[in-house]
Design a protein around this motif. Structure first.
Motif, PDB file in Angstrom:
ATOM      1  N   LYS A   3       0.816  -1.223   0.000  1.00 38.31           N
ATOM      2  CA  LYS A   3       0.000   0.000   0.000  1.00 38.31           C
ATOM      3  C   LYS A   3       0.846   1.269   0.000  1.00 38.31           C
ATOM      4  N   THR A   4       2.138   1.141   0.332  1.00 37.86           N
ATOM      5  CA  THR A   4       3.004   2.320   0.382  1.00 37.86           C
ATOM      6  C   THR A   4       3.637   2.628  -0.967  1.00 37.86           C
ATOM      7  N   LYS A   5       3.471   1.731  -1.929  1.00 35.99           N
ATOM      8  CA  LYS A   5       4.121   1.886  -3.226  1.00 35.99           C
ATOM      9  C   LYS A   5       3.124   2.220  -4.332  1.00 35.99           C
ATOM     10  N   THR A   6       3.640   2.858  -5.357  1.00 36.30           N
ATOM     11  CA  THR A   6       2.848   3.199  -6.538  1.00 36.30           C
ATOM     12  C   THR A   6       2.433   1.941  -7.289  1.00 36.30           C
ATOM     13  N   ILE A   7       1.213   1.952  -7.813  1.00 33.82           N
ATOM     14  CA  ILE A   7       0.771   0.880  -8.713  1.00 33.82           C
ATOM     15  C   ILE A   7       1.212   1.255 -10.121  1.00 33.82           C
ATOM     16  N   ALA A   8       1.713   0.258 -10.858  1.00 31.92           N
ATOM     17  CA  ALA A   8       2.147   0.497 -12.234  1.00 31.92           C
ATOM     18  C   ALA A   8       1.499  -0.509 -13.176  1.00 31.92           C
ATOM     19  N   ALA A   9       1.060  -0.023 -14.318  1.00 31.72           N
ATOM     20  CA  ALA A   9       0.508  -0.870 -15.375  1.00 31.72           C
ATOM     21  C   ALA A   9       1.469  -0.816 -16.548  1.00 31.72           C
ATOM     22  N   LEU A  10       1.966  -1.972 -16.957  1.00 25.91           N
ATOM     23  CA  LEU A  10       2.987  -2.066 -17.998  1.00 25.91           C
ATOM     24  C   LEU A  10       2.403  -2.783 -19.210  1.00 25.91           C
TER      25      LEU A  10
END
Length: 217
Positions: A3-10
């Motif tokens: 929850k502390t990190k950015t979500i990334a869509a690749l």
């Protein structure tokens, strides 16, 4: 999911963002018939690989043939039709509105992508980054390109979702330790089931909520 990190869509490009793979299959099948008539379905065999990787594997030491293939491919790509996969534009816009970092991660080189930008100049504004073949040494099925995607956004593999259509791409996403969504645009649903976490035909009914649900599993 952290929850502390950015979500990334690749996103892979061909067959995921643009519906181009059927065109490439025709081109590479013709190359296969000309230079490697003993290999069946050459077009499917090379999907997800960079041009240099194809040359190293199938045309090593064949400089004249490589030059001829490159010239033909450049002409072919300049004349290709670049049409978005259904729903991908709206999906990308929704992700960015929700604060998800987005990147196109492709085995295509900058020369090919320049052809795309000439037809779709808006593409660069749909995502945060575009990572091309020049940016990583090992191509798919090695995980390097997707690991670079996590790195440029300062996030971790557990917070990344990969969207892929080729067998090599699906392998690369799994090897990176990321959640992988397979698109049945190039290979059938049956062929890629089991090689990814879920299969979708396109992005028409796929949303940000689906990304979060997948990461929470």
């Amino acid at each position: 999911m952290d929850k502390t990190k950015t979500i990334a869509a690749l996103f892979d490009f061909d067959g995921v963002v643009m519906d181009t793979e059927s065109q490439y299959t025709i081109y590479w099948n013709e190359i296969g018939r000309k230079y490697h008539p003993d290999i069946e379905n050459f077009g499917l065999l090379v999907k997800g690989q960079t041009l240099s990787q194809i040359y190293d594997r199938f045309f090593k030491g064949m400089e004249a043939e490589q030059a001829e293939i490159t010239k033909g491919l450049n002409k072919f790509e300049s004349e290709m039709k670049y049409e978005y996969v259904s729903g991908v534009v709206d999906f990308m816009k929704e992700l960015r509105e929700k604060g998800v970092k987005t990147a196109i991660v492709t085995s295509s080189n900058e020369k090919k992508m320049a052809n795309v930008y000439s037809v779709h100049p808006e593409l660069k504004n749909l995502v945060d980054r575009i990572l091309t073949a020049e940016m990583f040494t090992r191509s798919k099925p090695a995980p390097d390109c997707f690991l670079l995607g996590a790195e440029v956004f300062g996030t971790v593999a557990d917070n990344c979702v990969v969207f892929e259509d080729s067998f090599h791409g699906l392998q690369a996403g799994k090897a990176a330790g990321m959640k992988v969504v397979g698109l049945s645009t190039t290979n059938s649903k049956e062929a890629i089931t089991g090689k990814c976490d879920m299969v979708i035909p396109d992005f028409a009914d796929f949303t940000y909520s689906d990304v979060v649900s997948l990461l929470d599993k």
